[in-house]
Design an enzyme around this catalytic site. Sequence first.
Site, short mmCIF file in Angstrom:
data_model
loop_
_atom_site.label_atom_id
_atom_site.label_comp_id
_atom_site.label_asym_id
_atom_site.label_seq_id
_atom_site.Cartn_x
_atom_site.Cartn_y
_atom_site.Cartn_z
N LYS A 118 0.90 -1.21 0.10
CA LYS A 118 0.32 0.24 0.15
C LYS A 118 0.81 1.38 -0.35
O LYS A 118 0.35 2.18 -0.46
CB LYS A 118 -0.80 0.35 0.95
N LYS A 200 -4.05 -9.97 -6.45
CA LYS A 200 -5.08 -10.32 -5.78
C LYS A 200 -6.50 -9.88 -6.13
O LYS A 200 -6.33 -8.52 -6.46
CB LYS A 200 -4.63 -10.25 -3.99
N LYS A 203 -11.10 -4.75 -3.86
CA LYS A 203 -11.94 -3.47 -3.79
C LYS A 203 -11.59 -2.29 -4.72
O LYS A 203 -11.77 -1.35 -5.07
CB LYS A 203 -12.56 -2.84 -2.60
N1 AQP Z 1 -9.20 -11.50 -3.62
C1 AQP Z 1 -9.21 -12.09 -2.17
N2 AQP Z 1 -10.11 -13.10 -1.75
C2 AQP Z 1 -10.33 -13.47 -0.82
N3 AQP Z 1 -10.10 -12.85 0.08
C3 AQP Z 1 -9.97 -11.53 0.21
N4 AQP Z 1 -10.62 -10.74 0.73
C4 AQP Z 1 -10.20 -9.73 0.55
N5 AQP Z 1 -9.69 -9.56 -1.11
C5 AQP Z 1 -9.74 -11.30 -1.30
C6 AQP Z 1 -10.31 -11.20 2.39
O1 AQP Z 1 -11.64 -10.17 2.44
C7 AQP Z 1 -11.45 -9.26 4.00
C8 AQP Z 1 -11.49 -8.33 3.57
O2 AQP Z 1 -10.72 -7.54 4.09
P1 AQP Z 1 -10.59 -5.66 4.31
O3 AQP Z 1 -11.23 -4.92 3.39
O4 AQP Z 1 -9.94 -5.97 5.70
O5 AQP Z 1 -9.21 -5.62 2.62
P2 AQP Z 1 -8.45 -6.73 2.06
O6 AQP Z 1 -7.77 -7.44 2.87
O7 AQP Z 1 -7.43 -5.52 2.13
O8 AQP Z 1 -9.06 -6.28 0.96
P3 AQP Z 1 -9.59 -5.72 -0.21
O9 AQP Z 1 -10.79 -6.15 -1.50
O10 AQP Z 1 -7.41 -5.71 -0.98
O11 AQP Z 1 -9.57 -3.96 0.25
P4 AQP Z 1 -8.44 -2.50 -0.21
O12 AQP Z 1 -8.59 -2.95 -1.62
O13 AQP Z 1 -9.47 -1.94 -0.34
O14 AQP Z 1 -6.28 -3.09 0.00
C9 AQP Z 1 -10.31 -10.34 4.56
O15 AQP Z 1 -10.67 -11.33 4.82
C10 AQP Z 1 -9.34 -10.53 2.98
O16 AQP Z 1 -9.19 -11.71 3.21
#
Ligand code: AQP
Length: 336
Positions: A118, A200, A203
């Site tokens: 990030k 991955k 979002k």
């Molecule tokens: N691609 C993925 N496959 C499986 N699990 C996923 N998670 C996120 N992306 C995938 C799981 O969903 C939950 C969301 O966690 P979060 O909102 O705290 O953020 P994150 O893990 O950083 O998810 P993003 O989508 O990648 O958000 P941004 O883009 O804002 O950083 C967690 O349990 C995560 O493991």
Amino acid sequence: MSELSTDRKTILSGMQPSGELGIGHVAGALRNWVKLQNEYDSLFCVVDQHAITVRQEPAKLRKRTLDIAAMYIAAGIDPEQSVVFVQSHVPEHVQLAWVLTCMTGMGECARMTQFKDKSESNADNINVGLFTYPILMAADILVYNADLVPVGQDQKQHLELARNLAERFNHHYSQTFTVPEPYIPEVGGKIMSLQEPTKKMSKSDPNQNASIWLIDTDDQIRNKIKRAVTDSGSDIVYNEELRPGVSNMMSLYHIATGKSFADIEQEFAGTSGYAPFKEAVGEALVGYIRPIRERFLEVRADKDGLDKILHAGAEQARARARKTLRKVHKKIGFVE
Ligand code: AQP
């Protein structure tokens, strides 16, 4: 409304309102929350305080916080059974995070891969919150003495820190925190981008074709799958390293249908090219996501109903968090 008891084990998990929820969030986390809520005392929060480690537009943050809470319910979280709330409504998380911050080494945060990633993608805003984010996540979990944390693979390293901090506090003072276990699904723990299958699905990915959102229309889902990057070759076999694109699609097909990889390989053995497989994956996802999207629109339209759920959820969560925090403050020597 559910009552939190102390007899059952506890699960806690959350998602950031930093964008739309997609099929990766269901695969890695939400579908397990739904499964586990029957057996555990369950708390699910929308972690808005984590989201502001990256710049957010206030109106969008407000909207997405409610969207995500509604999406939990649409995906099957039962607010009668589980506590659904917004992180910033329970200030005890941040209060505990400060105590834990004073017990965390700089190096422990600096080695987090999400911080490194990030920092690269937000080079103009590498703030201290981005650095200490995993400590707040540890507090989210420890303040409820959660036994189990159902998350995707990307959160494993953060969970390790939560475990270390729980053990450190218990050792330094006395037994206080439950040491939480991660619950990471064998399949679907890391759904990859449809456009770059070695990255991955996320979002905050600006490429709209990279993710299947839970609010996508049937046609959007079909088109995104049709356009998804596959690998050279044409047979349908699972091999994450050599065939990341096809393997990712097989995981999606498994999530939507429950079919094993062996069954999927057999189903498409001998078909020529990827087109029939992609069509089947698209249709399966349409069938899987449609009821979630429809229920989401209903829940989201009932603003008062959602407010009530979140208000009651915060009350219950606070009652539990307050007890832990009081104990912690006493142990570290704060005057009552
Ligand atoms: N691609 C993925 N496959 C499986 N699990 C996923 N998670 C996120 N992306 C995938 C799981 O969903 C939950 C969301 O966690 P979060 O909102 O705290 O953020 P994150 O893990 O950083 O998810 P993003 O989508 O990648 O958000 P941004 O883009 O804002 O950083 C967690 O349990 C995560 O493991």
